[in-house]
Design an enzyme around this catalytic site. Structure first.
Site, PDB file in Angstrom:
ATOM      1  N   SER A 107    -151.511 -50.079  23.547  1.00 16.59           N
ATOM      2  CA  SER A 107    -152.592 -50.035  22.560  1.00 16.59           C
ATOM      3  C   SER A 107    -152.113 -49.674  21.155  1.00 16.59           C
ATOM      4  O   SER A 107    -152.793 -49.970  20.183  1.00 16.59           O
ATOM      5  CB  SER A 107    -153.686 -49.062  22.995  1.00 16.59           C
ATOM      6  OG  SER A 107    -153.209 -47.738  22.958  1.00 16.59           O
ATOM      7  N   LYS A 139    -154.071 -42.674  19.091  1.00 12.88           N
ATOM      8  CA  LYS A 139    -154.642 -43.708  18.216  1.00 12.88           C
ATOM      9  C   LYS A 139    -154.434 -43.321  16.762  1.00 12.88           C
ATOM     10  O   LYS A 139    -154.064 -42.203  16.441  1.00 12.88           O
ATOM     11  CB  LYS A 139    -156.145 -43.901  18.471  1.00 12.88           C
ATOM     12  CG  LYS A 139    -156.517 -44.172  19.914  1.00 12.88           C
ATOM     13  CD  LYS A 139    -156.022 -45.491  20.403  1.00 12.88           C
ATOM     14  CE  LYS A 139    -156.442 -45.683  21.862  1.00 12.88           C
ATOM     15  NZ  LYS A 139    -155.485 -46.375  22.648  1.00 12.88           N
TER      16      LYS A 139
END
Length: 191
Positions: free
Chosen positions: A61, A113
């Site tokens: 990701s 993230k």
């Protein structure tokens, strides 16, 4: 001191008194080694819990920033990153910071993230052109690889209290050692 540390200290004090009184000198090498090992362990746990730690990154990701595809088979090699925790005290974050946080859906899961919007900012999504304001005390996070990222698009803005630290460097594998770079603000999804 935390309860676990106090419990460990009491246990070692008990052992020290019993071993020291029963075997004066016969186990001094073993006892000295044990004291040094336990001291080192307690210092390591304290530093890891409060200041800095190393975390394994799994999945794609955050590719290509973290875990870039390195083989023709498309497999990801796991990066290990340095996570500093000084930013947590006063919630000092910037656009583009890569952070580790507990999932709002399952607090046992950790995600890594990039922050794309801070508290009170208006944010525009490139996928569906929605515009929303990030609530105070929250931030909007997204993975660098939008196609395979479970991020704020899935669970909304995350509370700043769930952030566990800021990723500063890749420390493993050796050919990837270096600082994490933040893209220019214009490249982030925020308005």
């Amino acid at each position: 001191m935390e309860p676990k540390c106090m419990e460990v200290c009491r246990w070692f004090t008990y052992i020290w008194h019993n071993v020291h009184l029963e075997q004066m000198g016969s186990s001094s090498f073993l006892w000295n080694f044990t004291k040094k090992f336990v001291t080192f362990g307690l210092i390591t746990v304290t530093v890891s819990d409060r200041y800095v730690t190393v975390v394994r990154v799994r999945g794609g990701s955050m590719s290509p920033t973290l875990n870039p595809k390195t083989s023709s088979s498309g497999n990801f090699s796991d990066d290990y990153v340095l996570v500093e925790k000084f930013c947590i005290d006063k919630y000092k974050f910037s656009h583009g910071d890569v952070v580790v946080f507990s999932s709002p859906l399952n607090h046992k899961e950790r995600h890594i993230k990039r922050i794309v919007a801070l508290p009170g900012e208006w944010f525009g999504s490139r996928q569906n052109y929605d515009v929303l304001k990030v609530p105070e005390g929250h931030c909007w996070v997204e993975g660098d690889n939008a196609a395979s990222s479970m991020d704020s698009k899935s669970f909304g803005p995350i509370p700043l209290g769930l952030i566990r630290g800021r990723v500063t460097h890749v420390v493993w594998p050796p050919h990837r050692i270096g600082a994490i770079q933040s893209p220019p603000r214009e490249e982030l999804s925020s308005l």
